[in-house]
Structures are given as C-alpha cells and as structure tokens.
Design an enzyme around this catalytic site. Structure first.
Site, PDB file in Angstrom:
ATOM      1  N   CYS A  50      39.963  31.216  46.593  1.00  0.00           N
ATOM      2  CA  CYS A  50      40.621  30.192  45.771  1.00  0.00           C
ATOM      3  C   CYS A  50      40.727  28.869  46.544  1.00  0.00           C
ATOM      4  CB  CYS A  50      41.979  30.694  45.286  1.00  0.00           C
ATOM      5  SG  CYS A  50      42.619  29.722  43.891  1.00  0.00           S
ATOM      6  N   HIS A  68      40.455  35.750  42.702  1.00  0.00           N
ATOM      7  CA  HIS A  68      41.332  36.496  43.612  1.00  0.00           C
ATOM      8  C   HIS A  68      40.951  37.980  43.648  1.00  0.00           C
ATOM      9  CE1 HIS A  68      44.326  33.384  44.580  1.00  0.00           C
ATOM     10  NE2 HIS A  68      44.040  32.901  43.381  1.00  0.00           N
ATOM     11  N   GLU A 124      41.853  40.144  45.660  1.00  0.00           N
ATOM     12  CA  GLU A 124      42.926  40.978  46.212  1.00  0.00           C
ATOM     13  C   GLU A 124      43.886  41.521  45.160  1.00  0.00           C
ATOM     14  OE1 GLU A 124      44.579  36.719  46.432  1.00  0.00           O
ATOM     15  OE2 GLU A 124      42.650  37.734  46.435  1.00  0.00           O
TER      16      GLU A 124
END
EC number: 6.3.5.2
Length: 511
Positions: free
Chosen positions: A82, A169, A171
């Site tokens: 990001c 993202h 994660e």
C-alpha cells in the site's frame, strides 16, 4: 541460536503488527522498526528481507514519512504494501498522485495478475484495497505485474534488484490467498528456511535464561493472567527453585480464580508460590470510592505496597520477572525501550524491592505466540485461553463503590455466564465476555412478591486485538438460559441486560 530475520518497516499503518504476525506464522522471525530507523541499525539486524507497511499519508507530500534511498542499495529483498509501494516508487523516481473519486478503492476488488514469483500458485482474483493515492508511473527498471479496473499499478517488481510492491493488503483475511503472496515473498524471493518455531523458542530461551540468571534468584509478580503465567513457567524451567512468585489476591478476582492459580503453580509446576490474601485490605481502601480512575489508582498503588512488603521478607533478589510482550515493546517506541508492565497493568515498578535487573522472557512474542508457548509448556487450556481480565478486576466491573457483597454477587453471575458460554461452545469464539454490576436496583416480581434488587449487565465482544471491537450477536436461546439462571441462582439479582455497544464509541469495559 540466531534466527533468520525479516524486518517490517512501519510507516504508521494500522496493520503493522498483523504483517509481523503473518510473517511469524510462516516460521520466520520478524521485528518491527519505525521508518526513522537508521540504515546502520537496519544493517546491524542483517535481515533476509524487508517489508514496508501501509500508512495514512501521501508519499508525494514533503512532511510524509519517507525512507533513505540507501535501503534499496542493500541488496536485501523488499516488499512494499500500500503506502509501502507508493513510497518505494516515489523515492526511486516514479510518479505517485492523488486518485480521483473513481480511482479510490476500498474493500474487496477484482484484480488481474501477471507473471511474477510473488503470485506463484495464486488461482483467485480478489484482493483487499484501501487507498486514495495511486502510482501513475513506475520507476525505471520496474515492471507492472498486476492491475485492477481503476488501479493501473496494483503490483510492480524489479526482479534484478529484488524490489516488489503491491497496492493491496495481502496480510488481511479478506484478501484471498494473501497468505500465499507473503509466503512466496519469504520463501521464493528472500530464500528463508523457516527456523522460527515455538519449540525452538523454548529451547533457545531456556538456554539463554540459564546463562543470564545462573544460580541467582528471581522474583515474579504472578497474576494468573496469560503473560505472567507463561513467563513464570518458562523462568522456572530454566532456574527451578531459584524463582519465587508472589500472588497478591486482592479479593477482586473471578470465582475460584485464586484457588486455580495456587493449584496450577504449586501442585502442577511445583513453583515457590506465596499467596497473599489481601481482600480486607483492598476493600477497606476502596470503601466509599466510586470514581473509576480513583479506584484504579488505589488498587494499583496498594498492590505495589503489598508486593513490596512481601518481597522484602525474602531479602535480596537479583532479577525481577516481567511479562512484557512484543506489542508493549512496539508501542513504547518500536523496540528502543521496553514498556515495563506492572501487575495486571496497574501501578508500576516496585520502588522498594531490592533487585538488580529486570528479565522479560516474552518480550519478542505476540499474544497468540505466548499462548502457543504456554500450551507447549503444559499450562492448561483453561488458563491459556481465559478471556482478558482488567488489572483492577471486579473493582471496575462493580460500578460505583465496591463492597464484598457486590463482588460476591458479581462473581456468581459471571460464573454462570461463563458456564453457559462454554456449554454452548461459544467461549473461544468470543474475544472477551463478562458480567458487570451497575449501581442500579430495579423493581421485579418473584414468587408473587415485589423485589427490589440489582441489575446485571452482560458484555461480549469480538475483536482481534482489543483496539476496536464489535458486540457479539449472541443467540437468543443462549441469552435466555443465561438470564434465567442468573436470576434464579444468584441472590440479589432480578434483572439481566445485554450490552450491544461496539468500540468505538464505547469501550469494552464499562469503567
């Protein structure tokens, strides 16, 4: 044993700890450093890989967090996420700009992947986006390897320099196969072996503690919470009878909690445990006090006094054991200094305890890792997965002034609540649940007679870290059973309510 290390460089993103946890889930040791960390400090760490986090700023603004161009010359693989991909692009000569209304992406987004070792084995095409800026032009030497309808550079790479970036993202759970992308970065690009496991941690830590403490003496304030319990057992494995634990029972614990602590640590682990029954002392100090912060201060200060008195009876101690965990270290300045946790997160360091050094055996671990270590050490699941409990205990779950009668009522109501959650198989699904006793009585009818008794409030929330939370959508039949049992089994209660407030705007605890 020195483990392979991946560094997470934090640019102020909300997912910095989540990224680190995802790396560790891949059996790779990981630390978080602020983006202000010097190149010398990064070199000293000798990382196998580096990950840039997201952040709330715009890379093209002068006062936004940035990174030295030198980091890209280290020859270490870097993944920007990001804001991380944007700052990589900006520093290396690409163009980052503010997106227009259509170009801003939030939530699940369809993506088209190109050929890249980052995306090896990926079969889905949905990612989690959260950005207002975008890369208009990639730096020289970079190739675009993913895009969406509104984001022309959803991922880029410079294979020759081992530099990679994704606008989304990977994660977060909502990003399909995001875990595979991180695994690909770690194993295919950073070439890690994956030598970080709970077994290796325990073995290494016990060896380290034996060398550090030797035949000297250590003192631990044991609360019965997860962190102090795991720290105590780990230290005991290393130094045996040279560890003494002091358990201050302030009379504000949950039902049978004090007895459970004594049973587990004395009988199962044979730890030198001093249990101090200080209920009368704490309740006397709290008499007539209703303001929450005043109650917290009294409980914290009194705990320190009791702990000091008991420890001074033991004479000189070489080490004071603290249950500090990695999030405390991060929040205190990204590893520059440790937060010294007091018992139950109240009070502070005892001033009059004679010790030379603090030892923090868990300071490298996240909470979920602490739990895994605890299970490996043989601590029973009931303690390891017990819901979070505030330092002042029932002192802040009894709203208003605190008395023994109110604590006893609340203890019984809370025990019924937990029993029903376990029977329904919901206990482990909920981040935190508890009963509270507001300073309110209500009119009721029981056995054809008017009653005027206490109201009990029930709270249950879901969360990943306690920073934000949603109220738990409890099945009505479970709520009904809990309410019926509390009213029928707990003297002094005639009404039960369920709290449906999220955080924010409310806090998890009522006080």
């Amino acid at each position: 044993m020195k483990h392979e290390l991946v560094l997470v460089i934090d640019f102020g993103g909300q997912y910095n700890q989540l990224i680190a946890r995802r790396v560790r889930e891949n059996n790779v040791y990981c630390e978080i450093l602020p983006c202000t960390a010097s190149i010398e400090r990064i070199k000293e760490k000798n990382p196998k890989g580096i990950i840039f986090t997201g952040g709330p700023n715009s890379a093209y603004l002068e006062d936004s967090p940035t990174i030295s161009k030198e980091i890209f010359e280290l020859g270490v693989p870097i993944l920007g996420i990001c804001y991380g991909i944007q700052i990589m692009s900006h520093v290396l000569g690409g163009v980052v700009r503010k997106g227009n209304k259509q170009e801003k992406e939030y939530g699940k987004t369809a993506i088209t992947y190109g050929k890249s070792s980052l995306f090896e084995g990926i079969t889905t095409n949905s990612v989690w986006m959260s950005h207002t800026d975008l890369i208009e032009k990639v730096p020289e030497g970079f190739t675009i390897v993913a895009n969406t309808n509104d984001c022309p550079v959803a991922a880029m790479e410079n294979v020759e320099r081992n530099l990679y970036g994704v606008q989304f993202h990977p994660e977060v759970e909502h990003c399909l196969e995001g875990d595979k992308i991180l695994t690909n970065f770690l194993y295919n690009i950073c070439k890690v072996k994956g030598d970080w496991t709970t077994d290796s941690f325990i073995e290494d830590k016990i060896k380290e503690l034996k060398e550090k403490i030797g035949d000297k003496k250590a003192l631990c304030a044991l609360s019965g919470g997860v962190d102090s319990s795991v720290a105590a057992v780990l230290i005991h494995k290393a130094i045996g009878d040279n560890l003494t634990c002091i358990f201050v029972d302030h009379g504000l614990l949950r039902k049978n909690e004090g007895n459970d602590v004594e049973r587990i640590f004395r009988e199962k682990f044979d730890i030198n445990l001093i249990r101090v029954n200080a209920e009368d002392r704490f309740l006397s100090k709290l008499k007539g006090v209703s303001e929450p912060e005043a109650k917290r201060k009294i409980i914290g200060e009194e705990f320190i006094r009791v702990f000091e008195e008991e420890s001074n009876k033991l004479g000189k101690m070489d080490f004071l054991v603290q249950g500090t965990i990695y999030p405390d270290v991060i929040e205190s300045g990204h590893g520059n200094a440790a937060t010294i946790k007091s018992h139950h997160n109240v009070g502070g360091i005892p001033e009059d305890v004679d010790f030379q050094e603090i030892v923090e055996p868990l300071r490298e671990l996240f909470k979920d890792e602490v739990r895994k270590i605890g299970l490996e050490l043989g601590i029973e699941e009931g303690l390891i997965f017990r819901h979070p409990f505030p330092g002042p205990g029932l002192g802040i779950r009894v709203i208003g002034d605190v008395t023994k009668e109110k604590c006893d009522i609340l203890r019984e109501a809370d025990a019924v609540y937990m029993d029903e959650l376990r029977k329904a198989g919901l206990y482990r699904e909920i981040w935190q649940a508890f009963a509270t006793l507001p300073d309110v009585k209500t009119v009721g009818v029981m056995g054809d007679e008017r009653t005027y008794a206490y109201l009990v409030g029930l709270r249950a929330v879901t969360s990943s870290d306690g920073m934000t939370s949603d109220w738990y959508k409890m099945p009505y039949d479970v709520l009904e059973r809990i309410s019926n049992r509390i009213i029928n089994e707990v003297d002094g209660v005639n009404r039960v309510v369920y709290d449906i407030t999220s955080k924010p705007p409310g806090t998890i605890e009522w006080e």
